[in-house]
Motif scaffolding. Structure first.
Motif, short mmCIF file in Angstrom:
data_model
loop_
_atom_site.label_atom_id
_atom_site.label_comp_id
_atom_site.label_asym_id
_atom_site.label_seq_id
_atom_site.Cartn_x
_atom_site.Cartn_y
_atom_site.Cartn_z
N GLY A 230 35.69 -25.36 63.87
CA GLY A 230 35.95 -25.00 65.27
C GLY A 230 35.29 -23.70 65.69
N HIS A 231 34.95 -22.86 64.70
CA HIS A 231 34.36 -21.55 65.03
C HIS A 231 32.89 -21.49 64.66
CE1 HIS A 231 38.25 -20.32 66.33
NE2 HIS A 231 38.74 -20.89 65.24
N CYS B 272 35.86 -17.39 72.82
CA CYS B 272 36.81 -18.14 71.97
C CYS B 272 37.99 -17.25 71.61
CB CYS B 272 36.07 -18.61 70.71
SG CYS B 272 37.11 -19.52 69.55
N CYS C 2 38.96 -16.53 68.80
CA CYS C 2 38.64 -15.72 67.62
C CYS C 2 37.87 -14.46 68.02
CB CYS C 2 37.84 -16.54 66.61
SG CYS C 2 36.13 -16.84 67.12
N CYS D 198 32.03 -20.75 70.57
CA CYS D 198 32.52 -21.59 69.47
C CYS D 198 32.82 -23.02 69.96
CB CYS D 198 33.82 -21.05 68.90
SG CYS D 198 33.69 -19.48 68.07
#
Ligand SMILES: [Zn+2]
Length: 400
Positions: free
Chosen positions: A245-246, A256, A258, A263
């Protein structure tokens, strides 16, 4: 995974017992002859192991089948009521706790909603503890008959003397979840990444069953994937969680959770989709699912939503195409609550995007399918962790 031991006669007996148990667990019911053929053990060895397993109450005889020209063969099965296992799914929007019998039939279930914006450790611990007590009471099961509790968490699990959870997007940094739960329960505990748990559930009981190499992807609020290899025989399988996912899908793209830009999760995660469709400012955790389902159902009448969903299918296909090029799997399984909702409507578009965004040769050998276990997959997969130890012959530590 079956852990092979080499050494003494006692080790050999334990290894034979594990081989018979693993084999029977996945081909139920079966005869002693079937088990001999599947494990490569002599019928005498199988007969000895089976006698021991019947004496221990783990295996039962459940009838007989005709054999060619010979005596009828007794059919054996796992005794579902011999022991139980509990699976916990610590999700973004809820905690789900489920009690299963040894045949993995659900016996009791408890759920607690979580605020996706706030994952306070104490709240999560309290939810898990309440869930454990609730399923034991509702299932009418003595804790002494529970093999253990598998806990699926959204993050990396640092296994060690006590498991630590690192979940950057969940707001958890080295959370000593094992120690915190240990203060409330004497049950054996195992911790694993939730995507790995979902992958193991789909491998043992669902859409990845029988695949030698598979990638199981989870799309919910967060996005991740589990790589499975050696999956044709479950006891030999290994898996690893990857932070799919990243991976960057758009240079300089959307922010994102994060902290990075562009991402995959910032495009195909549930919150990212809802944001682009125009999410109301205050949306309760439980409403995210019905909101996304409503958007998908009403996409044809809303050009904005239709465009967002088309873009989401395109990006999801790009992400899957990358997995196909990198790992050459024979199967990609799309799961997670948002993945199942999206795939239910958009699987042809997602497949088409994956085709356009991967090389012909690896794409020709892959099938892209929906997960078969629904939203229960993570809890079910978490419960396979203590089951795995049991099949390998691990003695259950004494309780309390
Ligand atoms: Zn990210």
């Amino acid at each position: 995974m079956l852990r092979r031991r080499r050494g003494t006669m006692l080790d050999l007996r334990r290894e034979n017992r594990a081989a018979v148990l693993w084999s029977l667990y996945f081909s139920r019911p079966g005869s002693r002859q079937d088990l001999s053929a599947a494990t490569g053990l002599s019928t005498t060895s199988v007969t000895n192991v089976v006698r021991e397993l019947i004496d221990d109450g783990i295996v039962i005889e459940v009838g007989s089948e005709e054999s060619d020209g010979g005596r009828p063969r007794m059919l054996l099965d796992i005794n579902p009521n011999h022991r139980y296992a509990i699976g916990v799914d610590v999700g973004e929007t809820r905690i789900r706790v489920e009690l299963f019998d040894l045949a993995m039939t659900p016996r009791a279930k408890a759920e607690y909603p979580l605020n996706p914006a706030e994952h306070d450790v104490d709240t999560v611990v309290q939810g898990i503890v309440s869930g454990l007590n609730a399923v034991l009471t509702d299932g009418g099961v003595d804790p002494a008959a529970v093999l253990g509790v598998g806990v699926g968490v959204p993050g990396l699990v640092e296994q060690g003397p006590e498991a630590l959870v690192h979940g950057q997007t969940y707001g958890w940094d080295a959370v000593p979840l094992e120690r915190l739960l240990r203060a409330h329960t004497g049950l054996p505990l195992r911790f694993e990444n939730c995507v790995k748990n979902m992958g193991q559930a789909e491998l043992w009981f669902g859409a990845a069953r029988g695949a030698e190499n598979a990638v199981v992807v989870l799309v919910g609020s967060g996005v991740g994937a589990s790589l499975i290899s050696g999956g044709a025989a479950c006891q030999e399988a290994t898996s690893s969680a990857i932070e799919w996912g990243h991976t960057t899908i758009v240079v300089g793209g959307r922010r994102c959770r994060c902290g990075s830009l562009g991402c995959l999760e910032a495009y195909v995660g549930a919150e990212a989709i809802l944001d682009r469709c125009g999410k109301p400012a205050a949306l309760a955790a439980d409403d995210e699912e019905s909101m996304l389902a409503a958007h998908i159902a009403g996409a044809r009448s809303s050009p904005t939503t239709g465009a967002v969903l088309a873009e989401t299918a395109e990006y999801l296909g790009v992400g899957i195409g990358n997995l196909i090029n990198l790992f050459n799997p024979e199967r990609v399984i799309l799961g997670g609550w948002a993945g199942l909702l999206l795939g239910g409507r958009l699987l042809p578009e997602i497949r088409e995007s994956a085709r356009r965004n991967s090389l012909r040769q690896p794409f020709a050998g892959v099938s892209i399918e929906l997960g078969q276990l629904g939203q229960e997959a993570v809890a079910l997969g978490a419960a396979t962790l203590p089951i795995e130890d049991f099949l390998n012959g691990a003695a259950r530590p004494p309780l309390y």
